[in-house]
Write a protein that holds these residues in place. Structure first.
Motif, short mmCIF file in Angstrom:
data_model
loop_
_atom_site.label_atom_id
_atom_site.label_comp_id
_atom_site.label_asym_id
_atom_site.label_seq_id
_atom_site.Cartn_x
_atom_site.Cartn_y
_atom_site.Cartn_z
N SER A 70 -0.70 0.44 -4.95
CA SER A 70 -1.69 0.86 -3.96
C SER A 70 -2.96 0.03 -4.02
O SER A 70 -3.70 -0.05 -3.04
CB SER A 70 -2.03 2.35 -4.17
OG SER A 70 -2.51 2.56 -5.49
N THR A 91 -4.21 -5.94 -2.88
CA THR A 91 -4.72 -6.36 -1.58
C THR A 91 -4.21 -7.76 -1.22
O THR A 91 -3.64 -8.46 -2.06
CB THR A 91 -6.25 -6.40 -1.60
OG1 THR A 91 -6.68 -7.46 -2.48
CG2 THR A 91 -6.83 -5.07 -2.08
N GLN A 140 0.82 -1.20 0.00
CA GLN A 140 0.00 0.00 0.00
C GLN A 140 0.86 1.26 0.00
O GLN A 140 0.44 2.32 -0.48
CB GLN A 140 -0.92 0.01 1.23
CG GLN A 140 -1.88 -1.17 1.32
CD GLN A 140 -2.75 -1.34 0.09
OE1 GLN A 140 -3.32 -0.37 -0.40
NE2 GLN A 140 -2.84 -2.55 -0.42
#
Length: 601
Positions: free
Chosen positions: A32, A35, A26
């Protein structure tokens, strides 16, 4: 044979619990949106591909090997088909920037995939493995035309890349290279010379091969200062990037090796082959380090995978093999003997392999995390710090971890005894395959000189001091946790030995430069054992917290803590021997004249 199973549980522990990769991604400008679910999905698919497609090739590659023919080299059965599936699944695109047609994911995530594929079949993994280094070199140093013409096919995996450095007369002393480059009327160069020990220099898995070659332009300075870097395709591309005519590049022979038989190693002959200059003339070695530094981290991973394979082969055998009774009383009363895992010496070997595999994994992914920061961070200070740390720990990773990988492979064979020495169960192959890792991409001795001579003493310890400070600070922080007090004193002492022996060599080298060479190997090992002590302390601390929080898999974390304690009590003390050897000085090595060293015949 060993049925490879991807160690997803330990990978997730290292990535998420130890190094906090989800938060790390992140913080990277390029990642970014990545996940934990994304990371897990990639790991699961890589595990399936490695176990189902690549692992079955391991025995085939070892038994069949590669075959040389006048018109080229053929790889073992199934290698080419697996490579086509690798391309179709998009694996080559993972860590390549989107601007060049890749997926733009972090380098460290590519390392996770690389670990699983390499462990499944280290011979096969070499074919796509070197291409990534060629891509990085062209991205950083290539011309716009080279990038537009060569990169798309390299990125997709349709073409592969090589690194052509050494020649038969010079080994790692690249200043002696004789390969010549002469400018021609087309604005390119004609390169003539013979390169040896070229990994994947000729094969049938891809339609073209781009060789990244060091050569000397006419009238260039002698030594490494006169080396230039060239891209030399096996088949020359047209202006539109399609395959054109065959270049004057031929494989003269392939090597008959101790291990990694499915991974072709060649002698390559360049006979006025057309090549494209990469970067500036006479600056080739600096450009080449883009390739070499990445290759050294990926080679460090081989220390991890050979230890992992040793553990996967030795542990089930030790639980099933019955031999003798336990010294402390029968453990298997219904059987004729107890399983050998109850014997302390077998447990010593298993625990050593486990400590090496898991500790080495943590160090490689620690380094990979800093590869990401150096490449993608928008924080200038963090970026510079990561680059400096990588400069320091890359030779530790490559030199130290491959030495431990060979040790683990040998111990894995030893657990199986006579059954390990024969080919049936695959442990002797792991030993043979592991042995080259301490040699290529710079031998352990060269890594040690790089670490001590260039990185530590060459920077007047400025590269080392920030790392040592952070490790001392961590050791100090552990004093606040009663459950971790067992590792504070030995960790501090290991760091103090690292610090003090640095000063000792710096002082002794003033009067005799041979003191650096005499100390280098032991210094490398001290550095490596100290780094693993730091990481094992961190892993034990994480496991302690997980246990306190009521984790579901208590046995996993309990084993992690016990392995950390084993490392500190059984492996870390080796640092004292290396310290004593280092302080013995150069005279004990160099005291005899060369003529006094003779064969006793």
């Amino acid at each position: 044979m060993i049925a490879y199973q991807a160690p997803l549980k330990d990978l997730k522990f290292v990535l998420y619990d130890l190094l906090h990769y989800e938060q790390h991604y992140q913080n990277l400008s390029k990642s970014s949106a990545l996940t934990r679910d994304d990371i897990d999905a990639i790991m699961v698919e890589a595990a399936k591909f490695s176990q189902q497609v690549i692992a079955p090739l391991n025995r085939v590659g070892d038994e069949q090997g590669c075959q040389w023919h006048p018109d080229g080299v053929t790889t073992p059965d199934g290698f080419k088909e697996a490579y086509q599936q690798y391309i179709a699944n998009g694996w080559p695109l993972l860590a390549v920037p989107e601007a060049y047609g890749g997926q733009g994911l972090p380098e460290s995530l590519s390392m996770v995939v690389s670990e699983m594929i390499s462990a499944a079949c280290v011979s096969w993994s070499g074919y796509p493995g070197l291409t990534h280094g060629a891509i990085n070199t062209l991205m950083k140093h290539g011309t716009k035309w080279q990038q537009q013409t060569l990169l798309p096919k390299l990125v997709s995996g349709q073409w592969t890349g090589t690194m052509c450095l050494t020649e038969s007369h010079c080994g790692s002393d690249l200043g002696q290279l004789r390969t010549k480059a002469v400018a021609n009327s087309k604005g390119t160069y004609n390169i003539t010379g013979t390169k040896t020990f070229i990994s994947c220099g000729e094969h049938d898995v891809a339609e073209n091969i781009v060789h990244i070659v060091l050569a000397r332009i006419k009238d260039a300075p002698s030594g490494t200062a006169g080396l230039s870097l060239f891209a030399i395709p096996k088949i020359l591309p047209s202006q539109t990037g399609e395959l054109g005519q065959r270049n004057q590049v031929r494989c003269g022979s392939i090597e008959h090796k101790m291990g990694v038989h499915g991974f072709v190693t060649c002698e390559m002959n360049f006979e006025e082959a057309e090549g494209y200059l990469i970067g500036e003339p006479n600056k080739g070695l600096a450009c080449m380090f883009t390739f070499m530094n990445f290759a050294r981290i990926t080679t460090a991973m081989q220390g991890v995978i050979h230890a992992e394979i040793a553990y996967q082969g030795a542990l089930p055998y030790a639980k099933e093999r019955l031999s003798m009774r336990s010294l402390s009383g029968t453990k298997n009363p219904t059987g004729p003997a107890d399983p050998i895992i109850v014997h302390p010496d077998v447990r010593r070997m298993l625990m050593t392999i486990k400590a090496i595999a898991e500790g080495s994994r943590s160090l490689v992914y620690f380094a990979s995390q800093h590869l990401d920061i150096a490449e993608y961070s928008e924080n200038t200070k963090a970026k510079e710090g990561a680059e400096q740390l990588l400069s320091l720990i890359t030779p530790i990773c490559k030199g130290f971890l491959t030495e431990l990988g060979v040790e683990a492979a040998n111990l894995g064979l030893q657990v199986l005894g006579g059954h390990g020495y024969i080919r049936e169960l695959g442990m002797e192959q792991n030993v043979r395959d592991s042995r080259i890792s301490t040699i290529y991409e710079g031998t352990t001795g060269i890594q040690a000189l790089d670490l001590l001579g260039r990185k530590v003493l060459g920077s007047r310890t400025k590269l080392l001091q920030p790392l040592l400070k952070s490790l001392f600070d961590y050791a100090r922080s552990l004093q606040r946790h009663q459950s971790m007090c067992w590792c504070v004193a030995p960790l501090n002492e290991a760091l103090q030995i690292w610090q003090s022996c640095t000063a000792t060599v710096a002082d002794s080298a003033v009067g005799d430069a041979d003191e650096v060479g005499a100390a280098a190997h032991d210094y490398l090992m001290i550095s490596g054992y100290a780094m693993l002590a730091y990481l094992w302390a961190r892993m034990a601390s994480v496991a302690e917290h997980k246990m306190a929080d009521g984790c579901l898999d208590e046995s996993f974390y309990r084993a992690k803590i016990h392995t950390a304690q084993f490392y500190f009590k059984r492996i870390l003390p080796r640092i004292y021997t290396h310290n004593a050897a280092l302080r013995s000085g150069a005279s004990v090595l160099m005291g005899l004249d060369a003529d006094d060293l003779q064969l006793n015949s």
